[in-house]
Design a protein around this motif. Structure first.
Motif, PDB file in Angstrom:
ATOM      1  N   THR A   1       0.821  -1.213   0.000  1.00  0.00           N
ATOM      2  CA  THR A   1       0.000   0.000   0.000  1.00  0.00           C
ATOM      3  C   THR A   1       0.857   1.266   0.000  1.00  0.00           C
ATOM      4  N   TYR A   2       2.160   1.108   0.107  1.00  0.00           N
ATOM      5  CA  TYR A   2       3.083   2.247   0.010  1.00  0.00           C
ATOM      6  C   TYR A   2       3.559   2.352  -1.432  1.00  0.00           C
ATOM      7  N   SER A   3       3.695   3.571  -1.900  1.00  0.00           N
ATOM      8  CA  SER A   3       4.073   3.755  -3.294  1.00  0.00           C
ATOM      9  C   SER A   3       5.018   4.940  -3.456  1.00  0.00           C
ATOM     10  N   ASP A   4       5.588   5.005  -4.646  1.00  0.00           N
ATOM     11  CA  ASP A   4       6.439   6.129  -5.013  1.00  0.00           C
ATOM     12  C   ASP A   4       5.561   7.250  -5.579  1.00  0.00           C
ATOM     13  N   SER A   5       6.105   8.085  -6.425  1.00  0.00           N
ATOM     14  CA  SER A   5       5.341   9.215  -6.971  1.00  0.00           C
ATOM     15  C   SER A   5       4.690   8.916  -8.321  1.00  0.00           C
ATOM     16  N   ASP A   6       4.817   7.708  -8.819  1.00  0.00           N
ATOM     17  CA  ASP A   6       4.198   7.344 -10.094  1.00  0.00           C
ATOM     18  C   ASP A   6       2.683   7.179  -9.907  1.00  0.00           C
ATOM     19  N   ILE A   7       1.906   7.851 -10.751  1.00  0.00           N
ATOM     20  CA  ILE A   7       0.441   7.814 -10.629  1.00  0.00           C
ATOM     21  C   ILE A   7      -0.079   6.384 -10.755  1.00  0.00           C
ATOM     22  N   GLY A   8       0.421   5.623 -11.694  1.00  0.00           N
ATOM     23  CA  GLY A   8      -0.033   4.242 -11.872  1.00  0.00           C
ATOM     24  C   GLY A   8       0.247   3.389 -10.653  1.00  0.00           C
ATOM     25  N   HIS A   9       1.402   3.562 -10.055  1.00  0.00           N
ATOM     26  CA  HIS A   9       1.752   2.816  -8.849  1.00  0.00           C
ATOM     27  C   HIS A   9       0.841   3.211  -7.686  1.00  0.00           C
ATOM     28  N   ASN A  10       0.466   4.485  -7.643  1.00  0.00           N
ATOM     29  CA  ASN A  10      -0.417   4.956  -6.581  1.00  0.00           C
ATOM     30  C   ASN A  10      -1.832   4.406  -6.741  1.00  0.00           C
ATOM     31  N   TRP A  11      -2.306   4.276  -7.966  1.00  0.00           N
ATOM     32  CA  TRP A  11      -3.605   3.635  -8.184  1.00  0.00           C
ATOM     33  C   TRP A  11      -3.567   2.198  -7.661  1.00  0.00           C
ATOM     34  N   LYS A  12      -2.506   1.496  -7.994  1.00  0.00           N
ATOM     35  CA  LYS A  12      -2.375   0.101  -7.550  1.00  0.00           C
ATOM     36  C   LYS A  12      -2.341   0.024  -6.025  1.00  0.00           C
ATOM     37  N   ALA A  13      -1.581   0.905  -5.391  1.00  0.00           N
ATOM     38  CA  ALA A  13      -1.498   0.932  -3.931  1.00  0.00           C
ATOM     39  C   ALA A  13      -2.860   1.265  -3.316  1.00  0.00           C
ATOM     40  N   LEU A  14      -3.589   2.184  -3.943  1.00  0.00           N
ATOM     41  CA  LEU A  14      -4.910   2.559  -3.434  1.00  0.00           C
ATOM     42  C   LEU A  14      -5.876   1.381  -3.497  1.00  0.00           C
ATOM     43  N   PHE A  15      -5.916   0.689  -4.630  1.00  0.00           N
ATOM     44  CA  PHE A  15      -6.811  -0.464  -4.749  1.00  0.00           C
ATOM     45  C   PHE A  15      -6.420  -1.581  -3.770  1.00  0.00           C
ATOM     46  N   THR A  16      -5.132  -1.775  -3.582  1.00  0.00           N
ATOM     47  CA  THR A  16      -4.664  -2.773  -2.613  1.00  0.00           C
ATOM     48  C   THR A  16      -5.108  -2.385  -1.212  1.00  0.00           C
ATOM     49  N   MET A  17      -4.959  -1.110  -0.884  1.00  0.00           N
ATOM     50  CA  MET A  17      -5.361  -0.621   0.432  1.00  0.00           C
ATOM     51  C   MET A  17      -6.864  -0.802   0.649  1.00  0.00           C
ATOM     52  N   MET A  18      -7.647  -0.473  -0.358  1.00  0.00           N
ATOM     53  CA  MET A  18      -9.098  -0.589  -0.232  1.00  0.00           C
ATOM     54  C   MET A  18      -9.524  -2.044  -0.033  1.00  0.00           C
ATOM     55  N   GLN A  19      -8.937  -2.923  -0.787  1.00  0.00           N
ATOM     56  CA  GLN A  19      -9.281  -4.345  -0.686  1.00  0.00           C
ATOM     57  C   GLN A  19      -8.885  -4.892   0.691  1.00  0.00           C
ATOM     58  N   PHE A  20      -7.696  -4.537   1.146  1.00  0.00           N
ATOM     59  CA  PHE A  20      -7.219  -5.023   2.436  1.00  0.00           C
ATOM     60  C   PHE A  20      -8.030  -4.424   3.583  1.00  0.00           C
ATOM     61  N   PHE A  21      -8.361  -3.137   3.463  1.00  0.00           N
ATOM     62  CA  PHE A  21      -9.168  -2.495   4.499  1.00  0.00           C
ATOM     63  C   PHE A  21     -10.523  -3.183   4.618  1.00  0.00           C
ATOM     64  N   LEU A  22     -11.161  -3.443   3.491  1.00  0.00           N
ATOM     65  CA  LEU A  22     -12.473  -4.095   3.517  1.00  0.00           C
ATOM     66  C   LEU A  22     -12.393  -5.464   4.198  1.00  0.00           C
ATOM     67  N   ALA A  23     -11.357  -6.226   3.887  1.00  0.00           N
ATOM     68  CA  ALA A  23     -11.187  -7.538   4.523  1.00  0.00           C
ATOM     69  C   ALA A  23     -10.994  -7.380   6.030  1.00  0.00           C
ATOM     70  N   GLN A  24     -10.192  -6.407   6.433  1.00  0.00           N
ATOM     71  CA  GLN A  24      -9.950  -6.159   7.853  1.00  0.00           C
ATOM     72  C   GLN A  24     -11.222  -5.650   8.540  1.00  0.00           C
ATOM     73  N   GLN A  25     -11.956  -4.798   7.848  1.00  0.00           N
ATOM     74  CA  GLN A  25     -13.202  -4.247   8.375  1.00  0.00           C
ATOM     75  C   GLN A  25     -14.222  -5.365   8.624  1.00  0.00           C
ATOM     76  N   GLN A  26     -14.351  -6.253   7.654  1.00  0.00           N
ATOM     77  CA  GLN A  26     -15.301  -7.353   7.791  1.00  0.00           C
ATOM     78  C   GLN A  26     -14.881  -8.317   8.907  1.00  0.00           C
ATOM     79  N   LYS A  27     -13.588  -8.597   8.977  1.00  0.00           N
ATOM     80  CA  LYS A  27     -13.063  -9.496  10.005  1.00  0.00           C
ATOM     81  C   LYS A  27     -13.322  -8.936  11.405  1.00  0.00           C
ATOM     82  N   LEU A  28     -13.077  -7.639  11.586  1.00  0.00           N
ATOM     83  CA  LEU A  28     -13.296  -7.018  12.887  1.00  0.00           C
ATOM     84  C   LEU A  28     -14.783  -6.974  13.230  1.00  0.00           C
ATOM     85  N   ALA A  29     -15.606  -6.627  12.259  1.00  0.00           N
ATOM     86  CA  ALA A  29     -17.053  -6.586  12.501  1.00  0.00           C
ATOM     87  C   ALA A  29     -17.556  -7.965  12.919  1.00  0.00           C
ATOM     88  N   ASP A  30     -17.083  -8.986  12.265  1.00  0.00           N
ATOM     89  CA  ASP A  30     -17.478 -10.352  12.631  1.00  0.00           C
ATOM     90  C   ASP A  30     -16.988 -10.700  14.040  1.00  0.00           C
TER      91      ASP A  30
END
Length: 161
Positions: A108-137
């Protein structure tokens, strides 16, 4: 006290990480942090779409990341009965996360490349959702999946447009 040669400081409690341990969130705090994450990832995506890398990076690191890390910390707290500290900005998280989850966190950490930041953002969102669901459960908390799904869709639409 570094060294008390004259025994002037007696009765001082032993040091402990008690004050730094992950605290169990309330339903309200969980919901508020989840809401903060899903609303603010859209701002990161808007910045990336507009090519405003400094804005996007700042939003990602100063607004979104602290919420993201808190959700991970809460899950670590859940698995350890809220009896551990994860360290400043999660420096000890690798002790409690699986190798796969820790690698995902690092992605989820990235350099200054826009494409790399999109990838990091999507990774962060997917991981957050999994963590959010796990904690809620685990805590038997309500979760607003509609909010997460709408934010995911909006970010995807911005990426694809």
């Amino acid at each position: 006290v570094w060294l008390d040669k004259d025994n002037l400081f007696t009765g001082i409690a032993a040091t402990s990480d008690q004050d730094y341990r992950v605290q169990r969130p309330t339903q309200r705090h969980f919901s508020e942090m989840s809401n903060e994450f899903w609303w603010c990832v859209v701002n990161v995506a808007k910045g990336l779409k507009r090519g405003e890398i400094t804005y996007a990076k700042d939003m990602m690191e100063t607004v979104v990341r602290p919420v993201f890390m808190e959700m991970i910390a809460w899950n670590i707290g859940l698995q350890t009965n809220f009896e551990v500290a994860v360290g400043k900005v999660g420096k000890f998280m690798n002790r409690y996360l699986s190798t796969e989850d820790y690698d995902t966190l690092l992605q989820t950490y990235s350099d200054s490349d826009i494409g790399h930041n999109w990838k990091a953002l999507f990774t962060m969102m997917q991981f957050f959702l999994a963590q959010q669901q796990k904690l809620a459960d685990g805590l038997q908390y309500e979760i607003n999946l509609e909010e997460a799904n709408q934010a995911n869709q909006l970010v995807t639409n911005l990426y694809e447009a």
